[in-house]
Scaffold this motif. Structure first.
Motif, PDB file in Angstrom:
ATOM      1  N   GLN A 157      -2.423  -0.523  -3.351  1.00  0.00           N
ATOM      2  CA  GLN A 157      -2.003  -1.695  -2.808  1.00  0.00           C
ATOM      3  C   GLN A 157      -2.102  -2.781  -3.494  1.00  0.00           C
ATOM      4  O   GLN A 157      -1.091  -3.930  -3.868  1.00  0.00           O
ATOM      5  CB  GLN A 157      -2.573  -1.599  -1.476  1.00  0.00           C
ATOM      6  CG  GLN A 157      -1.649  -2.733  -0.550  1.00  0.00           C
ATOM      7  CD  GLN A 157      -2.060  -2.610   0.870  1.00  0.00           C
ATOM      8  OE1 GLN A 157      -3.048  -2.143   1.401  1.00  0.00           O
ATOM      9  NE2 GLN A 157      -1.234  -3.225   1.826  1.00  0.00           N
ATOM     10  N   GLY A 158      -3.124  -3.087  -4.104  1.00  0.00           N
ATOM     11  CA  GLY A 158      -3.616  -4.360  -4.826  1.00  0.00           C
ATOM     12  C   GLY A 158      -2.776  -4.519  -6.229  1.00  0.00           C
ATOM     13  O   GLY A 158      -2.377  -5.695  -6.565  1.00  0.00           O
ATOM     14  N   CYS A 159      -2.301  -3.398  -6.560  1.00  0.00           N
ATOM     15  CA  CYS A 159      -1.265  -3.727  -7.680  1.00  0.00           C
ATOM     16  C   CYS A 159       0.249  -3.408  -7.615  1.00  0.00           C
ATOM     17  O   CYS A 159       1.127  -3.201  -8.402  1.00  0.00           O
ATOM     18  CB  CYS A 159      -1.643  -2.544  -8.916  1.00  0.00           C
ATOM     19  SG  CYS A 159      -1.471  -0.682  -8.658  1.00  0.00           S
ATOM     20  N   GLY A 160       0.399  -3.562  -6.364  1.00  0.00           N
ATOM     21  CA  GLY A 160       1.740  -3.529  -5.819  1.00  0.00           C
ATOM     22  C   GLY A 160       2.639  -2.172  -5.435  1.00  0.00           C
ATOM     23  O   GLY A 160       3.724  -2.041  -5.297  1.00  0.00           O
ATOM     24  N   LEU A 161       1.725  -1.048  -5.378  1.00  0.00           N
ATOM     25  CA  LEU A 161       2.281   0.421  -5.029  1.00  0.00           C
ATOM     26  C   LEU A 161       2.572   0.265  -3.517  1.00  0.00           C
ATOM     27  O   LEU A 161       1.900  -0.153  -2.612  1.00  0.00           O
ATOM     28  CB  LEU A 161       1.327   1.458  -5.635  1.00  0.00           C
ATOM     29  CG  LEU A 161       1.248   1.465  -7.160  1.00  0.00           C
ATOM     30  CD1 LEU A 161       0.365   2.437  -7.558  1.00  0.00           C
ATOM     31  CD2 LEU A 161       2.630   1.688  -7.786  1.00  0.00           C
ATOM     32  N   ALA A 162       3.425   1.330  -3.138  1.00  0.00           N
ATOM     33  CA  ALA A 162       3.832   1.282  -1.722  1.00  0.00           C
ATOM     34  C   ALA A 162       2.519   2.278  -1.282  1.00  0.00           C
ATOM     35  O   ALA A 162       2.095   3.266  -1.663  1.00  0.00           O
ATOM     36  CB  ALA A 162       4.997   2.111  -1.512  1.00  0.00           C
ATOM     37  N   VAL A 163       2.203   1.869   0.056  1.00  0.00           N
ATOM     38  CA  VAL A 163       1.196   2.843   0.771  1.00  0.00           C
ATOM     39  C   VAL A 163       1.334   2.721   2.254  1.00  0.00           C
ATOM     40  O   VAL A 163       1.998   1.982   2.512  1.00  0.00           O
ATOM     41  CB  VAL A 163      -0.282   2.204   0.327  1.00  0.00           C
ATOM     42  CG1 VAL A 163      -0.579   2.163  -1.007  1.00  0.00           C
ATOM     43  CG2 VAL A 163      -0.529   0.667   1.393  1.00  0.00           C
ATOM     44  N   GLY A 164       0.876   3.866   2.924  1.00  0.00           N
ATOM     45  CA  GLY A 164       1.423   4.033   4.092  1.00  0.00           C
ATOM     46  C   GLY A 164       0.206   4.737   4.688  1.00  0.00           C
ATOM     47  O   GLY A 164      -0.888   4.277   4.943  1.00  0.00           O
ATOM     48  N   HIS A 165       0.347   6.173   4.901  1.00  0.00           N
ATOM     49  CA  HIS A 165      -0.812   6.858   5.424  1.00  0.00           C
ATOM     50  C   HIS A 165      -1.662   7.434   4.068  1.00  0.00           C
ATOM     51  O   HIS A 165      -2.714   8.075   4.179  1.00  0.00           O
ATOM     52  CB  HIS A 165      -0.592   8.233   6.157  1.00  0.00           C
ATOM     53  CG  HIS A 165       0.065   7.771   7.528  1.00  0.00           C
ATOM     54  ND1 HIS A 165      -0.548   7.053   8.617  1.00  0.00           N
ATOM     55  CD2 HIS A 165       1.450   7.821   7.966  1.00  0.00           C
ATOM     56  CE1 HIS A 165       0.354   7.074   9.545  1.00  0.00           C
ATOM     57  NE2 HIS A 165       1.469   7.414   9.239  1.00  0.00           N
ATOM     58  N   GLY A 166      -1.355   6.998   3.179  1.00  0.00           N
ATOM     59  CA  GLY A 166      -1.909   7.000   1.717  1.00  0.00           C
ATOM     60  C   GLY A 166      -0.909   6.518   0.434  1.00  0.00           C
ATOM     61  O   GLY A 166      -0.106   5.757   1.070  1.00  0.00           O
ATOM     62  N   ILE A 167      -1.443   6.577  -0.577  1.00  0.00           N
ATOM     63  CA  ILE A 167      -0.481   6.195  -1.695  1.00  0.00           C
ATOM     64  C   ILE A 167       0.780   6.936  -1.586  1.00  0.00           C
ATOM     65  O   ILE A 167       0.622   8.217  -1.913  1.00  0.00           O
ATOM     66  CB  ILE A 167      -1.301   6.061  -2.972  1.00  0.00           C
ATOM     67  CG1 ILE A 167      -2.578   5.492  -3.000  1.00  0.00           C
ATOM     68  CG2 ILE A 167      -0.238   5.578  -4.196  1.00  0.00           C
ATOM     69  CD1 ILE A 167      -3.437   5.868  -4.368  1.00  0.00           C
ATOM     70  N   GLN A 168       1.769   6.231  -1.443  1.00  0.00           N
ATOM     71  CA  GLN A 168       3.186   6.904  -1.395  1.00  0.00           C
ATOM     72  C   GLN A 168       3.428   7.432  -2.817  1.00  0.00           C
ATOM     73  O   GLN A 168       3.987   6.588  -3.578  1.00  0.00           O
ATOM     74  CB  GLN A 168       4.301   6.162  -0.674  1.00  0.00           C
ATOM     75  CG  GLN A 168       3.925   5.806   0.754  1.00  0.00           C
ATOM     76  CD  GLN A 168       5.143   4.860   1.380  1.00  0.00           C
ATOM     77  OE1 GLN A 168       6.008   4.686   0.893  1.00  0.00           O
ATOM     78  NE2 GLN A 168       4.620   4.325   2.634  1.00  0.00           N
ATOM     79  N   VAL A 169       3.763   8.738  -2.733  1.00  0.00           N
ATOM     80  CA  VAL A 169       4.319   9.419  -4.006  1.00  0.00           C
ATOM     81  C   VAL A 169       5.326  10.421  -3.500  1.00  0.00           C
ATOM     82  O   VAL A 169       5.562  10.824  -2.493  1.00  0.00           O
ATOM     83  CB  VAL A 169       3.098  10.189  -4.931  1.00  0.00           C
ATOM     84  CG1 VAL A 169       1.987   9.195  -5.124  1.00  0.00           C
ATOM     85  CG2 VAL A 169       2.459  11.291  -3.726  1.00  0.00           C
ATOM     86  N   THR A 170       5.983  10.597  -4.741  1.00  0.00           N
ATOM     87  CA  THR A 170       6.986  11.910  -4.609  1.00  0.00           C
ATOM     88  C   THR A 170       6.608  12.996  -4.600  1.00  0.00           C
ATOM     89  O   THR A 170       5.389  13.285  -4.792  1.00  0.00           O
ATOM     90  CB  THR A 170       8.221  11.390  -5.968  1.00  0.00           C
ATOM     91  OG1 THR A 170       7.414  12.022  -7.045  1.00  0.00           O
ATOM     92  CG2 THR A 170       8.431  10.083  -6.164  1.00  0.00           C
ATOM     93  N   ALA A 171       7.374  14.079  -4.369  1.00  0.00           N
ATOM     94  CA  ALA A 171       7.278  15.484  -4.486  1.00  0.00           C
ATOM     95  C   ALA A 171       6.592  15.655  -5.669  1.00  0.00           C
ATOM     96  O   ALA A 171       5.682  16.647  -5.846  1.00  0.00           O
ATOM     97  CB  ALA A 171       8.279  16.422  -4.015  1.00  0.00           C
ATOM     98  N   GLN A 172       6.681  14.840  -6.704  1.00  0.00           N
ATOM     99  CA  GLN A 172       6.065  15.336  -8.215  1.00  0.00           C
ATOM    100  C   GLN A 172       5.081  14.561  -8.114  1.00  0.00           C
ATOM    101  O   GLN A 172       4.692  14.265  -9.573  1.00  0.00           O
ATOM    102  CB  GLN A 172       7.261  15.037  -9.075  1.00  0.00           C
ATOM    103  CG  GLN A 172       8.443  16.009  -9.108  1.00  0.00           C
ATOM    104  CD  GLN A 172       9.334  15.843  -7.911  1.00  0.00           C
ATOM    105  OE1 GLN A 172       9.694  14.592  -7.647  1.00  0.00           O
ATOM    106  NE2 GLN A 172      10.052  16.696  -7.480  1.00  0.00           N
ATOM    107  N   LEU A 173       4.353  13.709  -7.290  1.00  0.00           N
ATOM    108  CA  LEU A 173       3.166  12.941  -7.209  1.00  0.00           C
ATOM    109  C   LEU A 173       3.311  11.739  -7.981  1.00  0.00           C
ATOM    110  O   LEU A 173       2.331  11.082  -8.440  1.00  0.00           O
ATOM    111  CB  LEU A 173       2.227  13.850  -8.024  1.00  0.00           C
ATOM    112  CG  LEU A 173       1.966  15.154  -7.417  1.00  0.00           C
ATOM    113  CD1 LEU A 173       0.884  16.266  -7.973  1.00  0.00           C
ATOM    114  CD2 LEU A 173       1.733  15.344  -5.896  1.00  0.00           C
TER     115      LEU A 173
END
Length: 496
Positions: A258-274
């Motif tokens: 989150q500190g570097c601007g990535l999307a987070v919700g119930h975890g770090i939000q990643v695609t099906a390919q991680l």
């Protein structure tokens, strides 16, 4: 030039990822740096309660061969915490200085949820500094501290009525200690038991040596000489003890992402390919990753499947050139994970298997079939909720064979017998009833995801002990609850 890959975190999932990347490290195609906040290499957290009661040695929990990894060329930095990520400059800032990367994997796992009680420095986004005598049983140091209390005949309160709290309490009871389970609901495991099942569960926990205090509203911790002395409550006054084991859930570690601007919700939000963004450089695996919108499972098997898939992907697809766009990986099938919604609790004569929800009343919905069997004197209770004869939830207490059959049926979506009471014959005390044999693709080890077929192939390949089977396919390397079934397969004569 070799690619610089940095992995933040060194738990069981990160350890599996590192193993998959070793061929490229040995061939100098990859410069792999692993940052571990703990000074110990990856170990099995599932068995921490076993260490606390003296049933397992700390050295037996190891899941990574540190000297072998270093000899292969892995830059393993233990006791080095990541403090920030600069995506523009592709640098991880750490307690030991900056570490540049070409690609980065977050494997930061999860931290224990610490309730906002007076006397605790609650912080949902950082590791809370707990007073002496307040433990979360998330690290080996926690286990050793709890062991010291138990060996001194100290009284231990377990705060939380979830599966982890119950397992820890039952482990202590199995070693002859008298833990006290404190929780706020009417019964432990409130999300999976109904009122009658909860009443019987409390009775069985008490019989197993776990004193249960239900409906407790905790407000704070009281300390004496800087150490935990009592749990303050609105409902039960002060509950005195020598240690408080907090078991109120876990929360993914997402603050770096989150500190570097990535999307987070119930975890770090990643695609099906991680992938954590579109650059092709940032990924996340394990308990910190919310994969394709799905909450982290909190189990080893999904994390290991993710680690194996990502290792193969990283080896087959080099980091994108700085001036080039990332390749489109969206068409690739992601890691295949066999999710299991089965909850199992076993110990000290207590046998519970559950899935879905059984809160439905007998006449609540005409379209639902609800089956209930109760024999409190014998410690047996069964409730099945189904729709079109397919179970949507069940709870089996004191009925291990019936529970095992329902678990298989729940995962397969198999319809119930026209008369569901026939399932009870599987646990008939004077009949040699046999549950239907599990198939090769059915899951045997719920920690690793290993199937009956994989264990059978390991035995056919010459494995003769549970440990050898674990080395072959990882079955039995988690909580150990499947070891009896592995031993049964080991006793079957070899197929010619």
């Amino acid at each position: 030039m070799s690619e610089r890959l940095v992995v933040i975190g060194f738990g069981p999932v990160a350890s599996s990822l590192v193993e998959g990347l070793l061929p490229a490290v040995r061939s100098k195609e990859l410069e792999l740096t692993v940052l571990g906040a703990e000074k110990r290499a990856a170990y099995n957290r599932v068995l921490l309660a076993e260490v606390a009661i003296g049933a397992a040695e700390p050295g037996h929990l190891g899941m990574a061969d540190e000297p072998r990894l270093r000899a292969a060329g892995v830059d393993l930095r233990l006791g080095t915490a990541a403090t920030g990520v600069d995506r523009a400059r592709r640098v991880v800032h750490t307690s030991g200085g900056p570490v540049p990367y070409d690609r980065l994997v977050f494997a930061t796992g999860a931290r224990p949820v610490i309730p906002s009680l007076a006397g605790l420095n609650f912080d949902p986004h950082a590791d809370t500094e707990l007073p002496a005598g307040v433990l979360a049983l998330r690290t080996l140091n926690d286990a050793l501290a709890l062991q010291a209390v138990l060996r001194g005949d100290g009284r231990v309160l377990v705060l939380g009525g979830g599966i982890l709290g119950l397992e820890a309490a039952l482990a202590m009871a199995s070693a002859g200690y008298r833990p006290v389970l404190v929780h706020h609901g009417p019964a432990p495991l409130g999300r999976v038991v109904d009122a009658d099942g909860g009443t019987l569960l409390i009775r069985q926990l008490e019989a197993a040596g776990v004193h249960v205090l239900s409906g407790v509203r905790a407000t704070g911790v009281q300390k004496q000489d800087g150490r935990f002395h009592a749990l303050a409550t609105e409902t039960h006054g002060l509950i005195h003890a020598d240690a408080l084991l907090v078991s109120t859930g876990v929360r993914p570690r997402t603050e770096l992402a989150q500190g570097c601007g990535l999307a987070v919700g119930h975890g770090i939000q990643v695609t099906a390919q991680l992938a954590a963004d579109s650059s092709g450089r940032l990924f996340a695996v394990g308990d910190c990753a919310q994969v394709a919108g799905q909450r982290p499972a909190g189990l080893l098997a999904p994390g290991w499947a993710q680690a194996a898939w990502l290792a193969d992907y990283l080896l087959a697809n080099p980091a994108p050139h700085p001036a080039a766009s990332a390749p489109d990986a969206s068409a690739l099938p992601g890691p295949q994970i066999q999710a299991s919604g089965i909850l199992m609790l076993k110990g000290q004569g207590l046998e519970l298997t559950a899935a879905g929800t059984v809160q439905a009343g007998l006449f609540e919905d005409p379209a639902q079939q609800v089956t209930v069997y109760a024999d409190p004197a014998a410690g047996r209770y069964l409730k099945i909720v189904a729709r079109d004869r397919v179970p949507t939830g069940f709870l089996a207490l004191g009925l291990p064979r019936t529970g095992a059959e329902l678990a298989l049926g729940f995962e397969r979506g198999t319809p119930l017998p026209v008369d569901p009471s026939l399932l009870l014959r599987l646990d008939a005390p004077f009949e040699d009833a046999q549950a239907p044999a599990a198939g090769a693709d059915d899951q045997l080890c719920r920690c690793s995801g290993a199937t009956y077929g994989q264990v059978a192939r390991a035995v056919d390949a010459g494995c003769s002990t549970v440990e050898e089977v674990g080395e072959n396919c990882r079955a039995g390397t988690g909580c150990g609850g499947c070891k009896e079934r592995i031993e049964e397969l080991l006793r079957i004569p070899a197929r010619v």
